[in-house]
Design an enzyme around this catalytic site. Structure first.
Site, PDB file in Angstrom:
ATOM      1  N   GLY A  18       0.903  -1.284   0.178  1.00  0.00           N
ATOM      2  CA  GLY A  18       0.074   0.094   0.100  1.00  0.00           C
ATOM      3  C   GLY A  18       0.820   1.214   0.128  1.00  0.00           C
ATOM      4  O   GLY A  18       0.413   2.251  -0.736  1.00  0.00           O
ATOM      5  N   ASP A  65      -6.603  -0.093   6.706  1.00  0.00           N
ATOM      6  CA  ASP A  65      -7.454  -1.588   7.257  1.00  0.00           C
ATOM      7  C   ASP A  65      -6.283  -2.568   7.296  1.00  0.00           C
ATOM      8  O   ASP A  65      -6.235  -3.638   6.641  1.00  0.00           O
ATOM      9  CB  ASP A  65      -8.564  -2.171   6.598  1.00  0.00           C
ATOM     10  CG  ASP A  65      -9.141  -3.365   7.134  1.00  0.00           C
ATOM     11  OD1 ASP A  65      -8.954  -3.420   8.485  1.00  0.00           O
ATOM     12  OD2 ASP A  65     -10.025  -4.081   6.883  1.00  0.00           O
TER      13      ASP A  65
END
Ligand code: SAM
Length: 295
Positions: free
Chosen positions: A140, A157
């Protein structure tokens, strides 16, 4: 695991939460982490990464509904959404309940997606087959560095800030999230237990306060996580997450009564912080200790 038949996370502040295990369904070392799926007596099937509880069938709705619906319903018109992590699919499923155009999910570990789909299919509930979902197996941090003014909502998350998730809780990372947001956009992340991981909660909130103009911590009750009370935080340059937009509520797919935890009242109440957290101090004077790694 502590011993056959029970599971306990590595101790935090001398505190342990044990649960009875009925079966170990899968035990796999992925490229990034130790992945286990256990069948527990209190919470049903449970995903564990590097000895830390990630989600359970029984209480996943509390975590996912609050991580997703709070920022998604506060934004007036979210169309493009990014999820970092979230391999169990619960966040993706809740994002897809909104009238969005596209959701990109960047999860570093294919094993988490694969094993969650096989052993915890109720959590993603078909979300990975939705044509609006673009699932990328990758880091990410690296993905966000390539993005500019691309997303209305960014949801972090991830696992706790150790191992592959370490880079997801830094000033540099939050600056890339801010750049990746379109005007009026907002992000939300979980930030650990304000009880047993008070240092991490305070560090995440204050790091975000150094990057975004509006930073709003909120709370949810997720009993399988150590301490039960769990911290989440919304951050933006201009969009307050404090209350849902009434028009957006009417757009949520399905009946509001089908939700397990989220209600508009819970949304607003979740931002009411105990006095110490409001002053950015630990909730209770519990001596902070890092996990020892001893299971
Ligand atoms: N609900 C959980 C919690 O509160 O801890 C998070 C669940 S989700 C399974 C966490 C996911 O974040 C894991 O699958 C992990 O592989 C992923 N992750 C960790 N670091 C990442 C990174 N740098 N980029 C993308 N995904 C990452």
């Amino acid at each position: 695991m502590a011993d056959p038949g029970t599971f306990a996370e590595p101790p935090l502040s001398g505190y342990r939460q044990h649960m009875e295990i009925r079966a170990l369904l899968r035990d796999e070392q992925s490229l990034y982490q130790h992945v286990q799926v256990l069948d527990t007596a209190p919470f049903g099937r449970m995903l564990v990464l590097d000895d830390a509880v990630q989600t359970t069938i029984a209480d996943e709705a509390a975590y996912h509904e609050m991580l997703v619906h709070v920022p998604m319903l506060a934004h007036p018109a979210p169309r493009q959404v990014l999820i970092v992590g979230g391999g169990d699919g619960g966040t993706l499923r809740r994002v897809l309940q909104h009238p969005i155009q596209r959701v990109v999910q960047v999860e570093i570990d294919e094993a988490v997606i694969r094993l969650s789909r096989e052993f915890l299919p109720e959590i993603s509930a078909g979300a990975y087959d939705d044509p609006r979902a673009d699932v990328i197996v990758g880091d990410g941090v690296a993905y966000l560095e390539t993005q500019s003014a691309a997303f209305d909502v960014v949801l972090i998350d991830s696992t706790d800030p150790v191992g592959p998730a370490e880079g997801l809780f830094t000033t540099d990372f939050y600056q890339t999230v801010r750049r990746a947001l379109r005007p009026g956009g907002l992000m939300a992340s979980h930030c650990g237990s304000p009880v047993l991981m008070a240092d991490g909660w305070l560090r995440t909130v204050s790091t975000l306060e150094g990057v975004f103009g509006i930073v709003q911590p909120y709370l949810a009750y997720v009993p399988a996580y150590p301490g039960g009370l769990w911290g989440m935080v919304a951050a933006s340059e201009s969009c307050s997450a404090h209350r849902p937009d009434p028009y957006r509520l009417s757009q949520l797919a399905g009946d509001l009564d089908e939700l397990s935890y989220y209600t508009p009242d819970v949304h607003m109440a979740s931002f009411a912080l105990p006095a110490t957290l409001g002053r950015r101090q630990p909730l209770f004077p519990i001596v902070a200790a890092e996990p020892s790694g001893v299971a």
